[in-house]
Design an enzyme around this catalytic site. Structure first.
Site, short mmCIF file in Angstrom:
data_model
loop_
_atom_site.label_atom_id
_atom_site.label_comp_id
_atom_site.label_asym_id
_atom_site.label_seq_id
_atom_site.Cartn_x
_atom_site.Cartn_y
_atom_site.Cartn_z
N TYR A 13 -3.79 -10.40 3.80
CA TYR A 13 -3.88 -8.97 4.00
C TYR A 13 -3.62 -8.66 5.47
CZ TYR A 13 -5.20 -4.23 2.85
OH TYR A 13 -5.18 -2.88 2.64
N TYR A 71 6.65 -9.36 7.42
CA TYR A 71 6.22 -7.99 7.69
C TYR A 71 6.61 -7.59 9.11
CZ TYR A 71 3.09 -8.69 3.73
OH TYR A 71 2.57 -8.95 2.50
N ASP A 108 0.83 -1.20 0.00
CA ASP A 108 0.00 0.00 0.00
C ASP A 108 0.87 1.25 0.00
OD1 ASP A 108 -2.26 -1.44 -0.06
OD2 ASP A 108 -2.83 -1.13 2.04
#
Ligand SMILES: [Zn+2]
Length: 488
Positions: free
Chosen positions: A445, A387, A318
């Site tokens: 996600y 992440y 994003d």
């Protein structure tokens, strides 16, 4: 007999068939007469050779006969051949050179190509009329079949070969480089739109069906062949087309276009700042925000003198997510490049140049083969990503967080049905903030997993902790894919 004066063409014809001397004698005058007739209307020697079905030797002999008035005549005043419109003439080097120059302009450095030539259809009509006309004057000539001299194919083959010769390029029907050339003769326009409406065709049912045909340019070749073979000479005469005369100007190069195969540049990128999109975000045609692709792709598009590009990465983050670690694999497809390759040095220079912008950095940029692209697509679905997230927690429950998350650490417990979280680690910063490090299968996600997406994703970090959570900052640490393929 031996004392009779003979033209080289007749002589050759005699030599060709010594056993049938008598037959040749009667045939000889008509060939010479036909050559003279055709030359009289400015037909070029190449068209004469095709039209009279001369063999190689006869055709060569034909060129040896130079008409007296031709010797002193400068080339530019020479009338244009009424059949091939000057496309077929061996002497017409300017046309070939002009075409070769245009091809060079749009496609430099090619080694093979296929050529698609579009020619004025007038050539087909003219070829048929003039063949009929010259045969009407000499009963000895054999009536031809359309295949005997398919002019369009002959001219196409001839021009393609000459252009390639001049460029030192191999003509190959399987080449990925495809050149399309359009030659027109605008001056002729709708000159030949009359046959189906002519008196001699009034009772011809096939011609009647063609009555609604549009402009000549849209007629099919079989229709043109049919109409000009069937129409009566009187009708052609009435239209001043028996035979058609030389046009004042020859063919015009209307368009030369090249379609060359795409080139692929592979590499990885890091995004060290938030507020940068993966590909340009256009709002009403305007781009308001920096994008990763805009930082790199235009430089390559320019270097390859291409018309466009496509940017493709293995997944995307994003706008507010950074891409750290070894970076995200991507490739750029350079569409329709004029330049087919770049040296490693040039690529390195472009890489250095695009890396002037500190927030997005590119590395391992290199040209790869199209056959390697599947790896990036495959990787997008199968490879894992790591992440790091800074998470806000409303009320951190008084629990042993490490113990609570232990089942998820090694991916033993399934967080979602498709087992998308492989590992999960949390570090408490203070009562409201925790730092999460998690590895997932591509496609998970992360933001949804953290705050539960209004309880649609369960379990989520929110349900595990039993309180409201939100993701504040997110970074991608690794995208696990060996890319570019040759880089290890
Ligand atoms: Zn010609």
């Amino acid at each position: 007999m031996a004392d009779e004066p003979q033209s080289p063409v007749s002589k050759k014809m005699k030599l060709d068939c010594p056993d049938e001397a008598t037959a040749t004698v009667t045939e000889t005058p008509s060939i010479d007469a036909s050559v003279a007739e055709l030359r009289g209307i400015s037909t070029c020697d190449d068209c004469i050779a095709v039209l009279l079905q001369l063999d190689q030797e006869q055709a060569t002999a034909l060129k040896e006969i130079v008409q007296p008035e031709e010797q002193s005549e400068p080339t530019y005043t020479k009338p244009i051949c009424p059949i091939c419109l000057g496309t077929f003439t061996h002497g017409n080097t300017p046309l070939i050179e002009a075409l070769a120059d245009k091809v060079k302009e749009v496609a430099s450095g090619i080694t093979t190509c296929q050529i698609h030539l579009s020619l004025p259809k007038h050539i087909t009509a003219r070829q048929i009329i003039i063949s009929r006309w010259v045969r009407s004057k000499s009963a000895c000539l054999v009536p031809p079949t359309p295949e005997d001299f398919d002019y369009l194919t002959r001219v196409r083959d001839y021009l393609s070969q000459r252009i390639c010769q001049l460029l030192g390029v191999t003509l190959d029907t399987k080449s990925e480089v495809s050149i399309s050339i359009i030659l027109t003769c605008p001056q002729l326009g709708r000159q030949f739109e009359f046959p189906h409406k002519s008196p001699s065709m009034q009772k011809n049912p096939q011609a009647k069906r063609m009555f609604k045909m549009g402009p000549f340019n849209s007629w099919s070749i079989p229709n043109i062949q049919y109409l000009f073979t069937e129409i009566a000479p009187e009708d052609l005469q009435a239209q001043k087309c028996w035979p058609p005369n030389s046009p004042q100007t020859g063919v015009k190069v209307e368009q030369v276009k090249v379609k060359s195969p795409s080139v692929f540049i592979a590499g990885r990128y890091n995004k060290y700042a938030r507020g940068i999109t993966n590909t340009p975000l256009h709002i009403k045609g305007k781009s308001f925000i920096t994008s990763v692709s805009e930082q790199v792709a235009p430089a390559f598009e320019k270097a390859f003198e291409a018309t466009d590009h496509k940017f493709c990465s293995s997944g995307r983050e994003d706008v507010d997510v950074r891409m750290l670690g070894s970076g995200r694999p991507f490739y750029i497809e350079i569409l329709n490049p004029k330049v087919t390759s770049l040296s490693a040095d040039t690529i390195q220079n472009i890489q250095d140049e695009v890396n002037q912008y500190p927030h997005v950095q590119f590395h391992h940029l290199q040209i790869i083969d199209k056959s390697e692209l599947y790896r990036i697509k495959e990787g997008e679905e199968q490879k894992s990503k790591t992440y790091c997230a800074l998470v806000w927690v409303k009320d951190l429950p008084n629990i042993d967080l490490a113990e609570k998350l232990k089942p998820y650490e090694a991916g033993r417990a399934h967080l979602t049905r498709s087992k998308r979280v492989l590992s999960l680690k949390a570090e408490i910063i203070d009562t409201h903030f925790i730092q999460l490090t998690l590895a997932t299968v591509a496609g998970t996600y992360i933001k949804e997993f953290v705050h539960g997406d209004c309880a649609r994703t369960t379990p989520s970090l929110a349900t595990i902790l039993g309180c409201t959570t939100d993701i504040l900052l997110l970074d991608v640490l690794t995208v696990d894919l060996e890319w570019p393929p040759s880089h290890h």
